[in-house]
Design a protein around this motif. Structure first.
Motif, PDB file in Angstrom:
ATOM      1  N   TYR A 207       0.864  -1.191   0.000  1.00 23.94           N
ATOM      2  CA  TYR A 207       0.000   0.000   0.000  1.00 23.94           C
ATOM      3  C   TYR A 207       0.898   1.239   0.000  1.00 23.94           C
ATOM      4  O   TYR A 207       1.771   1.373   0.864  1.00 23.94           O
ATOM      5  N   ASN A 229     -11.551  -8.381   4.302  1.00 25.73           N
ATOM      6  CA  ASN A 229     -11.634  -7.686   5.596  1.00 25.73           C
ATOM      7  C   ASN A 229     -10.242  -7.425   6.178  1.00 25.73           C
ATOM      8  O   ASN A 229      -9.986  -6.369   6.749  1.00 25.73           O
ATOM      9  N   LEU A 232      -8.696  -4.549   4.124  1.00 29.31           N
ATOM     10  CA  LEU A 232      -9.260  -3.241   4.494  1.00 29.31           C
ATOM     11  C   LEU A 232      -8.769  -2.797   5.864  1.00 29.31           C
ATOM     12  O   LEU A 232      -8.501  -1.617   6.085  1.00 29.31           O
ATOM     13  N   SER A 233      -8.613  -3.754   6.775  1.00 28.87           N
ATOM     14  CA  SER A 233      -8.119  -3.450   8.112  1.00 28.87           C
ATOM     15  C   SER A 233      -6.673  -2.946   8.051  1.00 28.87           C
ATOM     16  O   SER A 233      -6.321  -1.950   8.680  1.00 28.87           O
ATOM     17  N   ASP A 236      -6.531   0.480   6.383  1.00 24.96           N
ATOM     18  CA  ASP A 236      -7.058   1.490   7.311  1.00 24.96           C
ATOM     19  C   ASP A 236      -6.007   1.891   8.354  1.00 24.96           C
ATOM     20  O   ASP A 236      -5.820   3.063   8.659  1.00 24.96           O
ATOM     21  N   LEU A 237      -5.293   0.877   8.873  1.00 27.86           N
ATOM     22  CA  LEU A 237      -4.252   1.135   9.870  1.00 27.86           C
ATOM     23  C   LEU A 237      -3.104   1.974   9.306  1.00 27.86           C
ATOM     24  O   LEU A 237      -2.442   2.703  10.018  1.00 27.86           O
ATOM     25  N   ALA A 239      -3.357   4.079   6.568  1.00 29.40           N
ATOM     26  CA  ALA A 239      -3.898   5.082   5.631  1.00 29.40           C
ATOM     27  C   ALA A 239      -3.099   6.387   5.620  1.00 29.40           C
ATOM     28  O   ALA A 239      -3.098   7.124   4.645  1.00 29.40           O
ATOM     29  N   ASP A 240      -2.381   6.667   6.682  1.00 22.59           N
ATOM     30  CA  ASP A 240      -1.629   7.926   6.743  1.00 22.59           C
ATOM     31  C   ASP A 240      -0.182   7.782   6.298  1.00 22.59           C
ATOM     32  O   ASP A 240       0.596   8.722   6.401  1.00 22.59           O
TER      33      ASP A 240
END
Length: 241
Positions: A207, A229, A232-233, A236-237, A239-240
């Motif tokens: 990512y 899932n 996506l988890s 999300d963790l 994402a920054d």
């Protein structure tokens, strides 16, 4: 277990600040590894560096114990790959393309060519010119070329692209069969989560150029209801990033 592929601190950045950063990864012999991530995450860049189509800014890749920097020929000796699109000669038949592909390998003969075309289920079209092939048929021909010299490691960039549902099922079965029967190691990139979940023993999520999660499919499905899932988890963790 013996390591088929070891990636150490691999980085390659472009002028637009996209690329890959500090990738570390180990893949065991006979394992099917799924490299999962959105388009533009850096999957193809990683694979290009792995097979010597691109030079890394930093880091190394060892294939069967040989460094691609210091011992490139030995590292690539038992590797078959498709990176980006399959581009066979359109004015030649599938059989003629396979002959060209195998011309430097002593073990490749008429029997082996037919065997690979049989495995990928395009044997009945072997005398048709490639310009008449569908995208899915070209994809199968690419796999036939990749397995032609009986490599111990196969690196495939988006092998499920362009295949219909039946073709995807057959491709998954082919990869699993080669892994189980011949202990072939696979490194597969894809953005198709379902196919990775059903095919791979181990999954790594790339990512924004960083490897944000690596685990066995078995462990992932013990802790999450699906690979989607988990993906996506992890995204999300991070994402920054």
């Amino acid at each position: 277990m013996d390591k088929a592929i070891v990636i150490e601190n691999l980085s390659k950045m472009y002028k637009n600040n996209r690329g890959i950063q500090e990738i570390n990864l180990e893949i065991n012999k006979g394992e099917i590894f799924g490299f999962l991530g959105p388009n533009g995450a850096g999957k193809t860049t990683t694979m290009k560096v792995m097979v010597g189509l691109m030079k890394a800014d930093k880091g190394d890749v060892k294939i069967n114990g040989f460094s691609i920097i210091n011992n490139y020929e030995k590292a690539m000796n038992e590797v078959g790959c498709i990176i980006e699109n399959v581009n066979p000669f359109p004015y030649l038949t599938a059989y003629e393309n396979m002959q060209l592909c195998g011309r430097f390998k002593k073990e490749v003969n008429r029997i082996r060519i037919d065997e690979c075309l049989e495995i990928t289920r395009i044997i009945k079209y072997k005398n048709e010119k490639i310009k008449n092939y569908s995208l899915g048929m070209k994809q199968r021909l690419g796999i036939a070329m990749a397995i032609l010299s009986n490599p111990k490691i196969i690196i495939l960039d988006e092998p499920f692209n362009g295949l219909d549902v039946e073709g995807m099922v057959e491709m998954r079965e082919l990869i699993i069969c080669l892994s189980q029967k011949h202990k072939t190691t696979f490194f597969i990139s894809s953005h198709l989560i379902h196919d990775i979940e059903l095919t791979c023993d181990k999954v790594g999520i790339l990512y924004n150029g960083k490897l944000v999660g690596v685990d066995s499919t078995h462990n992932i499905l013990k802790n999450y209801s699906s690979l989607e899932n988990y993906y996506l988890s992890e995204v999300d963790l991070n994402a920054d990033y």
